[in-house]
Design a protein around this motif. Structure first.
Motif, PDB file in Angstrom:
ATOM      1  N   PRO A  33      53.464 -20.317 -54.904  1.00  0.00           N
ATOM      2  CA  PRO A  33      54.877 -20.214 -54.509  1.00  0.00           C
ATOM      3  C   PRO A  33      55.363 -18.786 -54.273  1.00  0.00           C
ATOM      4  O   PRO A  33      56.499 -18.582 -53.876  1.00  0.00           O
ATOM      5  CB  PRO A  33      55.594 -20.826 -55.701  1.00  0.00           C
ATOM      6  CG  PRO A  33      54.727 -20.471 -56.858  1.00  0.00           C
ATOM      7  CD  PRO A  33      53.324 -20.565 -56.356  1.00  0.00           C
ATOM      8  N   GLY A  34      54.542 -17.792 -54.553  1.00  0.00           N
ATOM      9  CA  GLY A  34      54.951 -16.395 -54.360  1.00  0.00           C
ATOM     10  C   GLY A  34      55.098 -15.670 -55.682  1.00  0.00           C
ATOM     11  O   GLY A  34      55.566 -16.243 -56.671  1.00  0.00           O
ATOM     12  N   LEU A  35      54.686 -14.409 -55.693  1.00  0.00           N
ATOM     13  CA  LEU A  35      54.774 -13.608 -56.905  1.00  0.00           C
ATOM     14  C   LEU A  35      56.216 -13.425 -57.344  1.00  0.00           C
ATOM     15  O   LEU A  35      56.507 -13.327 -58.547  1.00  0.00           O
ATOM     16  CB  LEU A  35      54.112 -12.247 -56.658  1.00  0.00           C
ATOM     17  CG  LEU A  35      53.745 -11.408 -57.884  1.00  0.00           C
ATOM     18  CD1 LEU A  35      52.866 -12.199 -58.837  1.00  0.00           C
ATOM     19  CD2 LEU A  35      53.040 -10.127 -57.460  1.00  0.00           C
ATOM     20  N   HIS A  36      57.136 -13.397 -56.372  1.00  0.00           N
ATOM     21  CA  HIS A  36      58.546 -13.242 -56.737  1.00  0.00           C
ATOM     22  C   HIS A  36      59.054 -14.468 -57.497  1.00  0.00           C
ATOM     23  O   HIS A  36      59.897 -14.357 -58.402  1.00  0.00           O
ATOM     24  CB  HIS A  36      59.400 -13.005 -55.482  1.00  0.00           C
ATOM     25  CG  HIS A  36      59.371 -14.131 -54.496  1.00  0.00           C
ATOM     26  ND1 HIS A  36      58.244 -14.477 -53.794  1.00  0.00           N
ATOM     27  CD2 HIS A  36      60.348 -15.004 -54.108  1.00  0.00           C
ATOM     28  CE1 HIS A  36      58.512 -15.515 -52.997  1.00  0.00           C
ATOM     29  NE2 HIS A  36      59.776 -15.847 -53.183  1.00  0.00           N
ATOM     30  N   LYS A  37      58.511 -15.647 -57.185  1.00  0.00           N
ATOM     31  CA  LYS A  37      58.917 -16.864 -57.891  1.00  0.00           C
ATOM     32  C   LYS A  37      58.348 -16.881 -59.305  1.00  0.00           C
ATOM     33  O   LYS A  37      59.029 -17.304 -60.254  1.00  0.00           O
ATOM     34  CB  LYS A  37      58.449 -18.096 -57.117  1.00  0.00           C
ATOM     35  CG  LYS A  37      59.250 -18.412 -55.879  1.00  0.00           C
ATOM     36  CD  LYS A  37      60.626 -18.930 -56.240  1.00  0.00           C
ATOM     37  CE  LYS A  37      61.413 -19.347 -55.003  1.00  0.00           C
ATOM     38  NZ  LYS A  37      60.827 -20.520 -54.319  1.00  0.00           N
ATOM     39  N   THR A  38      57.098 -16.462 -59.477  1.00  0.00           N
ATOM     40  CA  THR A  38      56.508 -16.466 -60.818  1.00  0.00           C
ATOM     41  C   THR A  38      57.222 -15.466 -61.726  1.00  0.00           C
ATOM     42  O   THR A  38      57.456 -15.742 -62.903  1.00  0.00           O
ATOM     43  CB  THR A  38      55.004 -16.146 -60.771  1.00  0.00           C
ATOM     44  OG1 THR A  38      54.794 -14.822 -60.300  1.00  0.00           O
ATOM     45  CG2 THR A  38      54.267 -17.129 -59.869  1.00  0.00           C
ATOM     46  N   LEU A  39      57.582 -14.308 -61.181  1.00  0.00           N
ATOM     47  CA  LEU A  39      58.330 -13.323 -61.970  1.00  0.00           C
ATOM     48  C   LEU A  39      59.718 -13.842 -62.324  1.00  0.00           C
ATOM     49  O   LEU A  39      60.213 -13.623 -63.442  1.00  0.00           O
ATOM     50  CB  LEU A  39      58.439 -12.006 -61.199  1.00  0.00           C
ATOM     51  CG  LEU A  39      57.216 -11.091 -61.236  1.00  0.00           C
ATOM     52  CD1 LEU A  39      57.340  -9.981 -60.202  1.00  0.00           C
ATOM     53  CD2 LEU A  39      57.035 -10.488 -62.624  1.00  0.00           C
ATOM     54  N   LEU A  40      60.342 -14.532 -61.379  1.00  0.00           N
ATOM     55  CA  LEU A  40      61.664 -15.108 -61.629  1.00  0.00           C
ATOM     56  C   LEU A  40      61.589 -16.140 -62.753  1.00  0.00           C
ATOM     57  O   LEU A  40      62.439 -16.156 -63.658  1.00  0.00           O
ATOM     58  CB  LEU A  40      62.202 -15.755 -60.353  1.00  0.00           C
ATOM     59  CG  LEU A  40      63.580 -16.431 -60.452  1.00  0.00           C
ATOM     60  CD1 LEU A  40      64.648 -15.409 -60.808  1.00  0.00           C
ATOM     61  CD2 LEU A  40      63.922 -17.137 -59.144  1.00  0.00           C
ATOM     62  N   GLY A  41      60.555 -16.981 -62.717  1.00  0.00           N
ATOM     63  CA  GLY A  41      60.392 -17.985 -63.761  1.00  0.00           C
ATOM     64  C   GLY A  41      60.151 -17.362 -65.122  1.00  0.00           C
ATOM     65  O   GLY A  41      60.719 -17.804 -66.131  1.00  0.00           O
ATOM     66  N   ASP A  42      59.333 -16.322 -65.169  1.00  0.00           N
ATOM     67  CA  ASP A  42      59.063 -15.619 -66.420  1.00  0.00           C
ATOM     68  C   ASP A  42      60.330 -14.954 -66.946  1.00  0.00           C
ATOM     69  O   ASP A  42      60.619 -14.978 -68.147  1.00  0.00           O
ATOM     70  CB  ASP A  42      57.965 -14.567 -66.189  1.00  0.00           C
ATOM     71  CG  ASP A  42      57.247 -14.184 -67.485  1.00  0.00           C
ATOM     72  OD1 ASP A  42      57.807 -14.415 -68.565  1.00  0.00           O
ATOM     73  OD2 ASP A  42      56.139 -13.641 -67.404  1.00  0.00           O
ATOM     74  N   GLY A  43      61.106 -14.362 -66.045  1.00  0.00           N
ATOM     75  CA  GLY A  43      62.347 -13.705 -66.450  1.00  0.00           C
ATOM     76  C   GLY A  43      63.359 -14.679 -67.029  1.00  0.00           C
ATOM     77  O   GLY A  43      64.006 -14.397 -68.043  1.00  0.00           O
ATOM     78  N   LEU A  44      63.512 -15.823 -66.387  1.00  0.00           N
ATOM     79  CA  LEU A  44      64.428 -16.849 -66.907  1.00  0.00           C
ATOM     80  C   LEU A  44      63.975 -17.334 -68.278  1.00  0.00           C
ATOM     81  O   LEU A  44      64.793 -17.552 -69.179  1.00  0.00           O
ATOM     82  CB  LEU A  44      64.497 -18.031 -65.930  1.00  0.00           C
ATOM     83  CG  LEU A  44      65.338 -17.822 -64.667  1.00  0.00           C
ATOM     84  CD1 LEU A  44      65.141 -18.988 -63.705  1.00  0.00           C
ATOM     85  CD2 LEU A  44      66.815 -17.673 -65.020  1.00  0.00           C
ATOM     86  N   ALA A  45      62.655 -17.487 -68.444  1.00  0.00           N
ATOM     87  CA  ALA A  45      62.113 -17.924 -69.730  1.00  0.00           C
ATOM     88  C   ALA A  45      62.414 -16.896 -70.822  1.00  0.00           C
ATOM     89  O   ALA A  45      62.758 -17.258 -71.954  1.00  0.00           O
ATOM     90  CB  ALA A  45      60.608 -18.148 -69.610  1.00  0.00           C
ATOM     91  N   CYS A  46      62.311 -15.615 -70.491  1.00  0.00           N
ATOM     92  CA  CYS A  46      62.625 -14.554 -71.460  1.00  0.00           C
ATOM     93  C   CYS A  46      64.091 -14.593 -71.866  1.00  0.00           C
ATOM     94  O   CYS A  46      64.431 -14.412 -73.044  1.00  0.00           O
ATOM     95  CB  CYS A  46      62.285 -13.184 -70.864  1.00  0.00           C
ATOM     96  SG  CYS A  46      60.522 -12.800 -70.820  1.00  0.00           S
TER      97      CYS A  46
ATOM     98  N   ARG B 180      59.870  -6.081 -50.459  1.00  0.00           N
ATOM     99  CA  ARG B 180      58.882  -5.114 -49.996  1.00  0.00           C
ATOM    100  C   ARG B 180      57.420  -5.511 -50.217  1.00  0.00           C
ATOM    101  O   ARG B 180      56.523  -4.838 -49.740  1.00  0.00           O
ATOM    102  CB  ARG B 180      59.125  -3.766 -50.708  1.00  0.00           C
ATOM    103  CG  ARG B 180      60.479  -3.136 -50.414  1.00  0.00           C
ATOM    104  CD  ARG B 180      60.548  -2.644 -48.986  1.00  0.00           C
ATOM    105  NE  ARG B 180      59.550  -1.613 -48.744  1.00  0.00           N
ATOM    106  CZ  ARG B 180      59.728  -0.302 -48.970  1.00  0.00           C
ATOM    107  NH1 ARG B 180      60.874   0.115 -49.486  1.00  0.00           N
ATOM    108  NH2 ARG B 180      58.794   0.565 -48.691  1.00  0.00           N
ATOM    109  N   GLY B 181      57.172  -6.565 -50.961  1.00  0.00           N
ATOM    110  CA  GLY B 181      55.800  -6.967 -51.231  1.00  0.00           C
ATOM    111  C   GLY B 181      55.293  -6.422 -52.561  1.00  0.00           C
ATOM    112  O   GLY B 181      55.864  -5.497 -53.137  1.00  0.00           O
ATOM    113  N   ALA B 182      54.173  -6.977 -53.039  1.00  0.00           N
ATOM    114  CA  ALA B 182      53.641  -6.616 -54.354  1.00  0.00           C
ATOM    115  C   ALA B 182      53.169  -5.170 -54.418  1.00  0.00           C
ATOM    116  O   ALA B 182      53.185  -4.542 -55.479  1.00  0.00           O
ATOM    117  CB  ALA B 182      52.491  -7.555 -54.723  1.00  0.00           C
ATOM    118  N   GLY B 183      52.730  -4.620 -53.292  1.00  0.00           N
ATOM    119  CA  GLY B 183      52.233  -3.243 -53.282  1.00  0.00           C
ATOM    120  C   GLY B 183      53.297  -2.240 -53.692  1.00  0.00           C
ATOM    121  O   GLY B 183      52.974  -1.169 -54.236  1.00  0.00           O
TER     122      GLY B 183
END
Length: 400
Positions: free
Chosen positions: A246-259, A107-110
């Protein structure tokens, strides 16, 4: 805009070590406060940062360090479910990041801002800071001389520091407090002398606990919003748009995997560090490779056995002095969040959301369903989200 192409490998390594130095104090402070191994936190911060860069294809210059949002929840959950159970809850934090990543891809960042507007996030951040104030005071009063030494130093560095020094008030405060403790009260360095030079961090295996998982998941709301804000901040520093590539969804995915990896190994959840973003802004060095050098350096430090033991010799009062400033500043960030968004607290709807979120969080309200219970920041965060979704908006607010 930056001088990345002009830097040699040696210069990039030097700057990378400086960036780690900026993040070091906060990264090791979190585990020291919650009873985890600081070397493990350094290791998982480094590994988590490398995972983030792998997921984002090495494009985003972000360093992931220990998250202060989870200090109070970790302390409380450890009392209720034990350390191993709490770690399973920290692993599950990554699921929140995955969910947000999927929603943004869809749906996008909004869409995220619709669910978590400032009127919800602001009070939650305030709670994170306020909930720890008592712990800070209790630690500081063990020795007010040491506490005030570290506190005053951190304040002076924050107000008067220049360049990179201004970005490490926590580290400076701990160093001065430690030196005062050594000269006036004495510190036993025998454990440091006896510790080996090489030692693996103390990894702890999680033990699954539904209660701990449900306790921790709501707390991740605030760090997720912090992540989004920091990505936009990196955009400003680098002049690039990482929200698109690469997209906000990718940065969140990377942060989540790191957690998830951090929790699996026995470290605290990680989050994007604004201190390092500030360091990039000062040095004009925004090459992601420099951040990866900082991550690898953190991993190297984590296997130096004497480092962990030395960090554990820091007196509680020194840490308490830092906490007096740090957690008050976290609460101030929540207040600023409301002000910056021009949240009208004269509006009954906003007043109800903020008031009930703070009351349930500070008052220690408990939701009990059989053997499951939810309290504190997690319960308050869920309450704020629900109220925001169900309370009717006035026509003027809907138009805006």
């Amino acid at each position: 805009m930056d001088n990345n192409k002009q830097l040699s490998v040696f210069q990039k390594t030097t700057v990378g070590v400086q960036f780690l130095f900026v993040a070091f104090g906060a990264t090791v402070l979190v585990p020291l406060l919650v009873g985890l191994d600081p070397s493990t936190a350094l290791c998982t911060a480094g590994i988590g940062t490398l995972i983030f860069h792998l997921v984002t294809k090495g494009k985003v210059p972000i360093f992931l360090g220990s998250s202060f949002a989870f200090v109070a929840p970790i302390i409380k959950a450890t009392e209720l479910y034990g350390l191993a159970g709490t770690l399973s809850g920290l692993v599950a934090v990554g699921l929140v990041y995955f969910l947000m990543s999927g929603l943004i891809a869809w749906r996008g960042a909004g869409f995220i801002r619709t669910i978590f507007p400032p009127v919800v996030i602001g009070p939650v951040i305030i709670l994170i800071g306020i909930s720890l104030c008592g712990t800070g005071v209790n630690m500081a009063k063990e020795n007010w001389v040491l506490a005030l030494s570290s506190l005053i130093t951190a304040i002076l560095v924050t107000l008067l520091g220049k360049g990179l020094l201004k970005l490490i008030p926590i580290f400076c405060g701990i160093i001065v407090g430690f030196v005062v403790a050594y000269f006036f009260y004495g510190i036993d360095f025998t454990p440091v002398a006896e510790a080996p030079w090489f030692a693996l961090p103390k990894f702890v295996t999680p033990a699954f606990s539904w209660e701990a998982v449900l306790f921790m998941i709501p707390v991740a709301i605030a760090p997720v919003i912090e992540h989004i804000g920091n990505i936009y901040a990196v955009n400003d520093v680098t002049g690039k748009d990482f929200v698109k590539d690469p997209g906000l969804h990718k940065t969140l995915l990377g942060d989540g995997l790191a957690c998830m990896v951090a929790g699996t190994l026995g470290g605290p959840p990680v989050t994007t560090y604004s201190e390092v973003i500030g360091a990039m802004s000062l040095t004009k060095v925004t090459d992601p490779a420099v951040i990866r050098i900082a991550a690898v350096t953190g991993i190297v430090f984590s296997v130096i056995g004497k480092v962990s033991v030395l960090l554990k010799t820091i007196p509680n009062a020194v840490l308490g002095g830092i906490m007096l400033l740090l957690f008050g500043m976290i609460a101030s960030v929540g207040i600023n969040n409301l002000i910056h968004a021009r949240t009208n607290l004269g509006e009954p709807r906003n007043m109800i959301i903020v008031s009930l979120t703070l009351t349930f969080g500070i008052g220690g309200a408990v939701l009990q369903l059989g053997s499951f219970s939810m309290t504190g920041i997690g319960l308050a965060a869920i309450l704020g989200v629900v109220l925001n979704l169900v309370l009717p908006k006035e026509r003027k607010e809907e138009v805006e």
